[in-house]
Design a protein around this motif. Sequence first.
Motif, short mmCIF file in Angstrom:
data_model
loop_
_atom_site.label_atom_id
_atom_site.label_comp_id
_atom_site.label_asym_id
_atom_site.label_seq_id
_atom_site.Cartn_x
_atom_site.Cartn_y
_atom_site.Cartn_z
N LEU A 227 -53.35 66.34 -75.42
CA LEU A 227 -52.90 67.56 -74.74
C LEU A 227 -51.60 67.29 -74.00
CD1 LEU A 227 -53.81 70.51 -74.08
CD2 LEU A 227 -54.76 69.59 -71.95
N THR A 228 -50.59 68.08 -74.30
CA THR A 228 -49.30 67.99 -73.61
C THR A 228 -49.13 69.22 -72.72
OG1 THR A 228 -48.29 66.75 -75.42
CG2 THR A 228 -46.80 67.84 -73.87
N ILE A 229 -48.95 68.99 -71.41
CA ILE A 229 -48.80 70.07 -70.43
C ILE A 229 -47.36 70.10 -69.96
CG2 ILE A 229 -49.58 70.99 -68.22
CD1 ILE A 229 -52.17 69.39 -68.60
N THR A 230 -46.76 71.28 -69.98
CA THR A 230 -45.38 71.44 -69.52
C THR A 230 -45.32 72.55 -68.47
OG1 THR A 230 -44.86 73.02 -71.27
CG2 THR A 230 -44.42 70.70 -71.73
N TRP A 231 -44.27 72.53 -67.67
CA TRP A 231 -44.05 73.56 -66.66
C TRP A 231 -42.57 73.64 -66.35
CZ3 TRP A 231 -46.89 69.08 -65.72
CH2 TRP A 231 -46.24 68.09 -64.98
N ILE A 232 -42.19 74.66 -65.59
CA ILE A 232 -40.81 74.82 -65.16
C ILE A 232 -40.76 74.68 -63.64
CG2 ILE A 232 -38.87 76.44 -64.96
CD1 ILE A 232 -39.64 77.58 -67.64
N ARG A 233 -39.86 73.83 -63.17
CA ARG A 233 -39.71 73.59 -61.74
C ARG A 233 -38.95 74.73 -61.07
NH1 ARG A 233 -35.56 71.51 -58.96
NH2 ARG A 233 -34.46 70.83 -60.83
N ARG A 234 -39.35 75.01 -59.83
CA ARG A 234 -38.61 75.98 -59.02
C ARG A 234 -38.01 75.28 -57.81
NH1 ARG A 234 -42.34 81.13 -57.95
NH2 ARG A 234 -43.88 79.56 -57.36
N THR A 235 -36.99 75.88 -57.22
CA THR A 235 -36.35 75.29 -56.05
C THR A 235 -36.38 76.27 -54.89
OG1 THR A 235 -34.35 74.22 -55.21
CG2 THR A 235 -34.04 76.10 -56.67
N ARG A 236 -36.41 75.75 -53.66
CA ARG A 236 -36.47 76.61 -52.48
C ARG A 236 -35.10 77.13 -52.07
NH1 ARG A 236 -38.93 73.30 -47.88
NH2 ARG A 236 -37.93 71.56 -48.92
N GLY A 237 -34.03 76.46 -52.51
CA GLY A 237 -32.71 76.87 -52.07
C GLY A 237 -31.67 76.70 -53.15
N ASP A 238 -30.61 77.47 -53.07
CA ASP A 238 -29.50 77.39 -54.03
C ASP A 238 -30.03 77.46 -55.45
OD1 ASP A 238 -26.89 77.21 -54.88
OD2 ASP A 238 -26.86 75.02 -54.86
N PHE A 244 -27.33 76.90 -66.62
CA PHE A 244 -28.22 77.45 -67.64
C PHE A 244 -29.17 76.40 -68.21
CE2 PHE A 244 -24.39 80.10 -67.67
CZ PHE A 244 -24.95 81.33 -67.35
N VAL A 245 -29.39 75.33 -67.47
CA VAL A 245 -30.32 74.28 -67.88
C VAL A 245 -31.42 74.10 -66.84
CG1 VAL A 245 -30.59 71.84 -68.46
CG2 VAL A 245 -28.55 73.09 -69.22
N ASP A 246 -31.03 73.87 -65.58
CA ASP A 246 -32.01 73.60 -64.54
C ASP A 246 -31.43 74.02 -63.20
OD1 ASP A 246 -34.37 72.81 -63.47
OD2 ASP A 246 -34.20 70.70 -64.00
N VAL A 247 -32.31 74.19 -62.21
CA VAL A 247 -31.86 74.54 -60.87
C VAL A 247 -31.79 73.27 -60.02
CG1 VAL A 247 -32.68 76.91 -60.90
CG2 VAL A 247 -34.25 75.07 -60.25
N PRO A 248 -31.00 73.27 -58.94
CA PRO A 248 -30.89 72.07 -58.10
C PRO A 248 -32.23 71.68 -57.50
CG PRO A 248 -29.15 73.64 -57.59
CD PRO A 248 -30.12 74.35 -58.47
N LEU A 249 -32.40 70.39 -57.26
CA LEU A 249 -33.62 69.88 -56.63
C LEU A 249 -33.53 70.12 -55.13
CD1 LEU A 249 -36.27 68.30 -57.16
CD2 LEU A 249 -35.01 66.22 -56.61
N GLY A 250 -34.51 70.83 -54.58
CA GLY A 250 -34.50 71.15 -53.16
C GLY A 250 -35.21 70.13 -52.30
N GLU A 251 -35.86 69.14 -52.90
CA GLU A 251 -36.58 68.11 -52.17
C GLU A 251 -35.94 66.74 -52.39
OE1 GLU A 251 -38.48 71.56 -52.11
OE2 GLU A 251 -38.25 70.54 -54.02
N LYS A 252 -36.36 65.74 -51.63
CA LYS A 252 -35.79 64.40 -51.75
C LYS A 252 -36.18 63.75 -53.07
CE LYS A 252 -35.64 63.50 -46.77
NZ LYS A 252 -36.11 62.64 -45.66
N ASN A 253 -37.39 64.01 -53.54
CA ASN A 253 -37.87 63.43 -54.78
C ASN A 253 -38.55 64.50 -55.62
OD1 ASN A 253 -37.44 60.45 -54.13
ND2 ASN A 253 -38.77 61.06 -52.43
N GLU A 254 -38.54 64.30 -56.92
CA GLU A 254 -39.26 65.20 -57.82
C GLU A 254 -40.55 64.50 -58.26
OE1 GLU A 254 -38.74 67.79 -61.95
OE2 GLU A 254 -37.11 66.51 -61.23
N MET A 255 -41.69 64.94 -57.73
CA MET A 255 -42.98 64.35 -58.03
C MET A 255 -44.02 65.46 -58.17
SD MET A 255 -42.97 61.17 -55.32
CE MET A 255 -44.51 60.52 -55.97
#
Length: 272
Positions: A227-238, A244-255
């Motif tokens: 089973l392969t699970i995928t999702w789309i990350r969201r950001t709190r700011g900016d 057109f690829v991804d939004v900026p990372l709003g946290e210190k780490n992506e986990m």
Amino acid sequence: PEVQPAPAATAVTAEFLDIPRLPGDANAADDTMYVAATGEVYYGASVFRSNDNGLTYSLNLYRIPQATMGVASSVLGSGPTAFWDNANTLDVVLASGTLESRPALDVLNGFNAALVDEEIIQFTTAVLVADKTYRLSGLLRGRLGTEHKVSSHGVGDRFVLLSSATLGRLTVPSSDWFQSRMYRVGPATLPMTHLLYQDRPITPQGVMALPLSPCYVRSVRDNSGNLTITWIRRTRGDGSWKDFVDVPLGEKNEMYEIDVMNGETVVRTLRA
């Protein structure tokens, strides 16, 4: 002409809003909680905080502007969060302020955002149907990561128009999160010992520091049963989709943590 004294301040109605940061609000940090306040005769509100269960207080906010707020007089039904909700309407009785209709493009750019109980909505149309009563339609639901609150409404839900210009910003250190603290709220023109001041026990949840949950969760099983699970990350700011690829990372780490469930029981937790 004879000088008439100003009417005396009346009791303050206040709401503590433990919600995500409003887009574009540079004055709110991760340790911030919004406060909305109003009153029949209103000259601003003050908020005092106690660390010893009400024995002593210190001033935290002074002269909070008057917010547009009231209560829901109808039940907001559950609705979609990925596109416009044109089926539901909401009737709101305001204690202060007015509401106005805005074009859809304005709403998509952030106008007409409101907190209804714990869900953040937006609306294009506000029609005055009775004294101080508006019917809202053309809704966007579950805004700023509040999708999980779209089915928890009732008559009497609090309603606050969300504007960074009319909300107070209360600094709540992380040491206070999940701890009950006593706040005293009342008219800014009166001392905190006045009978119009009210004590409010509040347990902050640190919502402004939480990342938004991922969205568009999908799963695919191959011929071997993997089973392969995928999702789309969201950001709190900016969050503009600039590349057109991804939004900026709003946290210190992506986990991420993925709970494997058996009914209501967590069997194991995977980290990615």
